[in-house]
Every structure is written in C-alpha cells, then in structure tokens.
Write a protein that holds these residues in place. Structure first.
Motif, PDB file in Angstrom:
ATOM      1  N   MET A 200       6.644  -1.012  -3.108  1.00  0.00           N
ATOM      2  CA  MET A 200       7.381  -1.869  -4.035  1.00  0.00           C
ATOM      3  C   MET A 200       7.309  -3.334  -3.605  1.00  0.00           C
ATOM      4  O   MET A 200       7.090  -4.232  -4.418  1.00  0.00           O
ATOM      5  CB  MET A 200       8.833  -1.408  -4.113  1.00  0.00           C
ATOM      6  N   MET A 201       7.471  -3.585  -2.291  1.00  0.00           N
ATOM      7  CA  MET A 201       7.405  -4.947  -1.785  1.00  0.00           C
ATOM      8  C   MET A 201       6.016  -5.544  -1.982  1.00  0.00           C
ATOM      9  O   MET A 201       5.874  -6.721  -2.342  1.00  0.00           O
ATOM     10  CB  MET A 201       7.773  -4.966  -0.303  1.00  0.00           C
ATOM     11  N   GLU A 202       4.981  -4.742  -1.749  1.00  0.00           N
ATOM     12  CA  GLU A 202       3.617  -5.246  -1.910  1.00  0.00           C
ATOM     13  C   GLU A 202       3.343  -5.607  -3.359  1.00  0.00           C
ATOM     14  O   GLU A 202       2.765  -6.665  -3.651  1.00  0.00           O
ATOM     15  CB  GLU A 202       2.626  -4.175  -1.423  1.00  0.00           C
ATOM     16  N   THR A 203       3.794  -4.776  -4.290  1.00  0.00           N
ATOM     17  CA  THR A 203       3.614  -5.060  -5.711  1.00  0.00           C
ATOM     18  C   THR A 203       4.396  -6.300  -6.120  1.00  0.00           C
ATOM     19  O   THR A 203       3.889  -7.178  -6.830  1.00  0.00           O
ATOM     20  CB  THR A 203       4.061  -3.852  -6.550  1.00  0.00           C
ATOM     21  N   MET A 204       5.631  -6.389  -5.652  1.00  0.00           N
ATOM     22  CA  MET A 204       6.477  -7.532  -5.990  1.00  0.00           C
ATOM     23  C   MET A 204       5.907  -8.834  -5.439  1.00  0.00           C
ATOM     24  O   MET A 204       5.963  -9.884  -6.086  1.00  0.00           O
ATOM     25  CB  MET A 204       7.885  -7.301  -5.445  1.00  0.00           C
ATOM     26  N   GLY A 205       5.328  -8.783  -4.244  1.00  0.00           N
ATOM     27  CA  GLY A 205       4.838  -9.994  -3.614  1.00  0.00           C
ATOM     28  C   GLY A 205       3.603 -10.574  -4.238  1.00  0.00           C
ATOM     29  O   GLY A 205       3.250 -11.725  -3.964  1.00  0.00           O
ATOM     30  N   LEU A 206       2.914  -9.815  -5.085  1.00  0.00           N
ATOM     31  CA  LEU A 206       1.716 -10.322  -5.758  1.00  0.00           C
ATOM     32  C   LEU A 206       1.885 -10.298  -7.268  1.00  0.00           C
ATOM     33  O   LEU A 206       0.900 -10.284  -8.008  1.00  0.00           O
ATOM     34  CB  LEU A 206       0.494  -9.504  -5.336  1.00  0.00           C
TER      35      LEU A 206
END
Length: 412
Positions: free
Chosen positions: A391-397
């Motif tokens: 979720m964090m990886e998706t949110m960060g990009l």
C-alpha cells in the motif's frame, strides 16, 4: 517507513578472506548444546537476517555455518541507513544482547523527515524531540559489523556463491559453490535475498516487477556540498509528484544518498543505456524525468558525485506467499517475503532470524515442528506487513502522492 533498503535481494557482506569451518570440513559442524549432537545447519547468505539467525543460534549453544557470497566486509558498498523498529529490529538486537551497542551507534536524529511536493513546499515534518523517537537510524555497514560480533569467526565461510542444491537420498542437502567447493547439511536455511537460490526448493513464487530505483551519492556533504547537507538536515527529505519519488538521506559517515524512484516497466533501465552515457548526459536525462520540479529539488542531482549512479529494479513477492512446511529447509527475510523497500525489509528479516533460532532451540528433538511453528507465525506476520508495504509503495508513486503520504505520516 521512509528508508530505502539499498541492499534489496542479495547476500550480506563477509568479514575478509575465504574462511572455512575450524573443523576442516566444508560444511556445517555438528551442533552443540549440552554436548548433544544435532543437525548440521547451513545458512545461505550472510546479510542482516542470516547473521541475526547465526548469532542467536550461537547464543543458544547451537552451531551453524553461514555461507556468504562476498569475500569481505568491504567487498562492496553497504548502502544507506536503516530505521530499526522496536517490535522487530530492535527486539532482535535486544535478544542478541546488543541493545547497548546499538544505542551507542544509532542516530536518533536520523528520524527527522520532511515530505515535500514537486514545487518544493513542505507538507509534513516529522522531527521528534530528543529522546522521544522510537525508530533511530543506523548505517547498514555499522549494523552488519555489530552483528558479526555475535557469530564465531569459524562459523562464517566467505566467498561462497551458491550455484546448486542437491537433495541427498538419506535426507538433507548437498550444496555446490561457484569456487568448486561442496558442503552438506541436514537443515538448509535460505537467507539469500530476493533472488534466492534456495526458495525454488519450496515454492514456484517469483518476485514481480514494481518500479525502478536510481541512486546517487554526495560524498562528505558537510564539507563538499554544505548547502545540500543543510537542506537534507540530519535525516531525510522525500519529494513526491508526477508518479516519481525524489529522496535524499544522510548517513552517519557524512554521505548523502539521493534517489529517484519511478513507475516504469521492467525493460526501462535497459533502454536508458546509462552505462554508455557521459555524466553530463546522465544528469540531463535525470533532469528530464523531473521536468517542472522546483530547482531546489532538482539541484540535488547536480550535486552528486560524477559516476555514482547505481540503478536497479524494485521487485516484490506476491503478498501472502506460503509453502508446505518441510523439516529440512526454510527461508527468512527477502528470500521468504520480499517486500517493497519502504522500511520493513531488514526489520522483518531480523525478527525472522531471532524467532527461527528460538524455535529451533525450543524444539531441538523435532526440527519439523520447530520449522512449522516458525513458518506459521512468519507467514501471517509477513502477509500483514507485506500488504501495508505494498500500500505504501503504491501510495508513494501515485499522482497525488505528496498529499497522501504527508497525511499518512501526520495521522500516525
């Protein structure tokens, strides 16, 4: 959760030389523990997770041999810093008796984090009061050297790149290394990173491509680039926008590591041909990725050391990867649950290491039960942490990443 795990998918570093076990055999020794023989344990990979496991087994009086690909502790760059979490990385160090040593080496000021948008506006600033932070940073190289103090020198075999594993008819495995060496073990533990050679013994799961990570360095930033050092501060900055993440993080040795992470297909790096470009052309191409960004942010690229670009793809195993338990082989860390590098990878590997060692020590007469118990807990934990990391990886990009990430950190 902001730390980029720069050693994503490989073995850890060695401590020098091509040492072999002290008993003269090229394989794991019979384990101690009240003078009682036990299974020969081979740990493939001397990274952070593998060293935690070996050190914890040693504290339990159980011998294990670590086979490490690198030839020395300084064989290659160690990467950046890690923020160790109380419930995982710091817990592991406590169990190893390294809490005080960690406290002496850690950098609490490294928790300082600013989140900006592409226009250079600060949207969130995390700056704990002295003594109030919970996730101090430590340089990866410093942590590895700390962990090596818990492992007997004769228990680590350096310069051993695993090339093959053969199942023995009577149980256990025969290992083959690139230098022509061989070893046998009763219990094989893969701590060999995202591209694990041990993992295929248990599952067909393979890492999936996520993004591309470009890292550059500013050496001796305080002296050579004081403006950059002042901008980054004691911790890190993260600027997000246009499906990109531009980050900068200070290490304890005075280096500032600048990174650009972008959503791109698996062939993007090959098409860029960075190795064929002059440094000026490389910088120009990176500026092209950040067109329209604030000059104060893109100036970080200009300040980096010529020739310092290191490029790699970011991959992750499918969230919830599991396998049927076996008594003679298991995995830990990235080999078991490769996650996006948002600050959990090393912490979970360290927790894996101590929990696996405790399980083996707690059920010495039934290794199958020990492995099964370890994996049951690890699978559930890795699925939960892996889902949040994804979720964090998706949110960060995402296109609105700056606002979303700033809100996330502010709420936490």
């Amino acid at each position: 959760m902001h730390t980029i795990d720069a050693h994503h998918g490989g073995h850890g570093d060695g401590r020098g030389g091509n040492g072999r076990p002290a008993d003269g055999r090229d394989g794991g020794g019979r384990n101690g523990g009240a003078g009682r023989a036990g299974p020969r344990i081979a740990v493939v990979g001397g990274g952070i997770g593998g060293l935690v496991l070996a050190g914890m087994l040693h504290r339990h009086g159980i011998a294990a041999t670590v086979y490490e690909r690198d030839g020395g502790i300084d064989a290659r760059a160690h990467g950046g810093t890690l923020d160790l979490h109380p419930e995982s990385g710091q817990r592991a160090l406590g169990d190893l008796g390294l809490a005080d040593a960690f406290g002496a080496e850690a950098r609490p000021e490294g928790e300082n984090l600013r989140i900006l948008d592409a226009a250079g506006r600060t949207l969130a600033h995390h700056a704990p009061e002295p003594g109030s932070g919970t996730r101090p940073e430590i340089d990866r190289g410093v942590l590895r050297k700390l962990l090596l103090t818990t492992v007997p020198g004769a228990a680590v075999s350096w310069g051993r790149h695993l090339t093959g594993v053969e199942q023995r008819p009577g149980g256990g495995h025969r290992l083959a290394f690139a230098d022509g060496g061989r070893a046998e073990c009763d219990l094989l533990i893969g701590a060999d990173g995202g591209r694990s050679r041990v993992r295929p013994l248990l599952t067909d799961a393979r890492p999936e491509h996520l993004s591309v990570h470009l890292q550059l360095t500013v050496s001796d930033a305080d002296r050579a680039r004081p403006a950059v050092a002042a901008f980054v501060g004691p911790g890190s900055v993260m600027a997000l926008g246009d499906d990109l993440n531009l980050g900068a993080q200070r290490s304890g040795d005075g280096t500032v590591r600048v990174s650009v992470t972008l959503r791109a297909d698996a062939g993007w790096l090959d098409r860029q041909r960075f190795g064929e470009l002059s440094w000026d052309a490389t910088v120009a191409r990176l500026h092209g990725l950040l067109g329209g960004w604030d000059p104060g942010l893109t100036g970080l690229i200009d300040a980096c050391d010529p020739g310092s670009l290191v490029a790699r793809v970011i991959e992750a195993l499918p969230v919830g990867t599991r396998w049927p338990s076996r008594a003679d082989v298991t995995l830990l860390g990235d080999a078991a649950h490769l996650m996006p590098p948002v600050g959990e990878g090393a912490n979970q590997a360290m927790l894996d290491g101590v929990l696996l060692a405790h399980a083996i020590a707690g059920d010495r007469d039934d290794p199958a039960a020990a492995i099964a118990a370890y994996e049951a807990e690890m699978f559930d934990r890795a699925e939960s942490v892996g889902a949040e990391s994804a979720m964090m990886e998706t949110m960060g990009l995402a296109p609105d990443a700056a606002e979303r990430v700033a809100s996330f950190f502010t709420q936490r």
